[in-house]
Each structure stands twice: as C-alpha cells, then as structure tokens.
Design an enzyme around this catalytic site. Structure first.
Site, short mmCIF file in Angstrom:
data_model
loop_
_atom_site.label_atom_id
_atom_site.label_comp_id
_atom_site.label_asym_id
_atom_site.label_seq_id
_atom_site.Cartn_x
_atom_site.Cartn_y
_atom_site.Cartn_z
N ARG A 18 0.81 -1.21 0.00
CA ARG A 18 0.00 0.00 0.00
C ARG A 18 0.85 1.27 0.00
O ARG A 18 0.32 2.36 0.13
CB ARG A 18 -0.92 0.02 1.23
N HIS A 50 10.88 -4.19 -1.33
CA HIS A 50 10.37 -4.31 0.05
C HIS A 50 11.16 -3.40 1.00
O HIS A 50 10.68 -2.34 1.37
CB HIS A 50 10.27 -5.77 0.53
N THR A 100 11.76 -14.19 -5.60
CA THR A 100 12.69 -14.17 -4.48
C THR A 100 14.02 -14.67 -5.02
O THR A 100 14.10 -15.07 -6.19
CB THR A 100 12.16 -15.06 -3.32
N GLU A 151 26.61 -18.84 3.06
CA GLU A 151 25.26 -19.26 3.42
C GLU A 151 24.84 -20.24 2.36
O GLU A 151 24.73 -19.88 1.18
CB GLU A 151 24.30 -18.06 3.48
N HIS A 191 16.98 -19.98 3.24
CA HIS A 191 16.01 -19.94 2.15
C HIS A 191 15.05 -21.12 2.22
O HIS A 191 15.45 -22.26 2.12
CB HIS A 191 16.65 -19.88 0.76
N GLY A 213 12.98 -16.10 7.12
CA GLY A 213 12.04 -15.00 7.02
C GLY A 213 10.61 -15.44 6.81
O GLY A 213 9.75 -15.32 7.68
N1 PXP Z 1 18.88 -16.11 2.77
C1 PXP Z 1 18.87 -15.40 1.62
C2 PXP Z 1 20.18 -15.13 0.96
C3 PXP Z 1 17.68 -14.91 1.06
O1 PXP Z 1 17.69 -14.23 -0.07
C4 PXP Z 1 16.47 -15.16 1.75
C5 PXP Z 1 15.18 -14.63 1.21
O2 PXP Z 1 15.17 -13.26 1.28
C6 PXP Z 1 16.53 -15.88 2.95
C7 PXP Z 1 17.73 -16.36 3.44
C8 PXP Z 1 15.31 -16.17 3.75
O3 PXP Z 1 14.49 -17.02 3.05
P1 PXP Z 1 13.01 -17.30 3.55
O4 PXP Z 1 12.30 -15.98 3.52
O5 PXP Z 1 12.49 -18.28 2.56
O6 PXP Z 1 13.12 -17.83 4.94
#
Ligand code: PXP
Length: 241
Positions: A18, A50, A100, A151, A191, A213
C-alpha cells in the site's frame, strides 16, 4: 550453538503493498529480538521492492543484536554497506524479474573480483558471507574470496516436492557443510526453511546460523511475531553445535 537470524523483508513487503507506513519492519525487528532472534536480516534490493534505505538505517540504529545486510555485489550496495556498517554483508545474486532469490551466487572464476569487492568491507570490520548453492566447486571458489562465511542455499531442498529429490538436495547440503568447514569457512543456512524442514539439520554439526524470514512471518500472521520467533528460536536451541 547455532542461532536464529530473522529476515524482516516480508513485513516491508506488506507495507509496500500500500506504499504506506505499516506494518513497520523496524518494530518487527525489535519484537523479533525480544523473542530470541540473535540477529536481524534485511535484503536491500536494487528495485527497493520491500526493504527501503531508511529501514536499513533505522534497524541499524535501533538494533540490539546484530544486523546482516543481504545485497547484490554492486557499487551502490557497497557504498550503503560501508556507510551503514552492518555486522555482516551477505552477497546474493539478484534478478529483477524473480519473486525471491532463486539461486546461489556464482563464485567460480570471480574469486579475485569478489575479493576486491570485499576488501573495503573487511577494512571496516564488516564480516562477509556468500550465498551459494551446495556445489563443491562453488564452495571451493568461495573459500578463495576471503569471505569468512558462506550461506548455503537451502531453497532447492525446501522446494523439492518428492522425498527422494529432497533427500538428494539434503545430502548435497550436508556434504557442502563438511567441505566448507574443512576449508575454514563458517556455514549459515537459509532460504525456504520452516518449522518442519529445519528438523533434518537438528543433529548436524558445523552450522552457525539459520536465516529465516517467510515461514516465521507467515506464522506470525496467525500467532504474532513474538510467538512465531520464539517457536523457531526454541527449536534451534535444541540443535547440535
Ligand atoms: N537467505 C537469503 C540469501 C535470502 O535471499 C532469503 C530470502 O530473502 C533468505 C535467506 C530467507 O528465506 P526465507 O524468507 O524463505 O526464509
């Protein structure tokens, strides 16, 4: 003990739907810390879909734990990182059309380029992580960039629909963790991790952080951020060192 770092991008996604002022990712970050997150992650994307620049600045100013900044390896993002001084930067590939982050960063043949990119970051005392697939060649290349962390991209594992495919992806990640640790890299995972699929890492040593996230924010819609973060943090607290 491995720890939980909470990604608050999706709070900003809802706000940007929004183009308003709520929900506030800075408040969500504070609540996540209070509920047991060891750090906060934001991904400042080139298209600012975002997280906005002011979010990064304000979370850094108000953060009681540590801020990790996910970003593309561009001059603009490097400038922002050097100015903001997060605890860690995590370099990710970025495509404008993707929903994503879809895959890991390519490090092969870019070892010196990434090393040069990270040099000023390291000079500021900021630690560096590279978001990569669990591919031995990528892990070896990452170890030549000077980054302290990788990571490992768990998205292929998380997205696999069939159990066999999922196990294949899991095996790649487990082997990747061992190889990375042998090469002196610290390992984070992230992720697509959620309250169920994370359980396969429960007895796996050598993992420093879980970057999560979407699953936490999705649960937060029903039970609130405090409960959602607390549930995940408590789960991870039972995991192997
Ligand atoms: N690690 C990286 C590098 C990402 O790009 C993301 C998504 O923004 C995440 C972790 C977190 O992933 P999720 O939102 O699926 O938990």
């Amino acid at each position: 003990m491995p720890v939980l770092v909470v990604n608050v991008d999706h709070v900003a996604t809802l706000r940007q739907a929004r183009m308003g002022i709520e929900p506030e990712p800075v408040t969500a970050a504070y609540m996540a810390e209070q509920a047991g997150a060891t750090g906060i992650i934001v991904h400042l994307r080139e298209d600012r879909r975002h997280i906005q620049d002011r979010d990064v600045r304000l979370i850094k100013e108000t953060c009681n734990t540590r801020l990790h900044l996910e970003m593309a390896a561009t001059d603009e993002m490097q400038r922002i990182a050097l100015k903001t001084e997060p605890e860690m930067v995590c370099l990710v590939p970025e495509k404008r059309q993707e929903l994503t982050t879809e895959g890991g960063l390519n490090c092969i043949g870019r070892e010196q380029e990434l090393k040069d990119f990270l040099a000023p970051v390291h000079e500021k005392g900021i630690r560096a992580s590279l978001f990569i697939d669990a591919d031995p060649k990528q892990i070896e290349a990452a170890s030549a960039t000077g980054a302290e962390f990788i990571e490992i991209h768990t998205g292929h594992y998380a997205d696999a629909k069939k159990i066999d495919a999922r196990n294949v992806e899991l095996e790649k990640i487990l082997k990747g963790i061992v190889l990375a640790n042998d090469l002196g890299l610290k390992v984070n995972l992230g992720h697509g991790l959620n309250y169920r699929n994370i359980l396969n890492f429960k007895d796996v040593p050598g993992i420093k952080e879980y970057s999560i996230g979407h699953a936490i924010m999705a649960r937060a819609i029903y039970v609130g951020i405090d409960r959602a973060v607390r549930d995940m943090a408590e789960l991870i607290r039972t995991f192997a060192d």
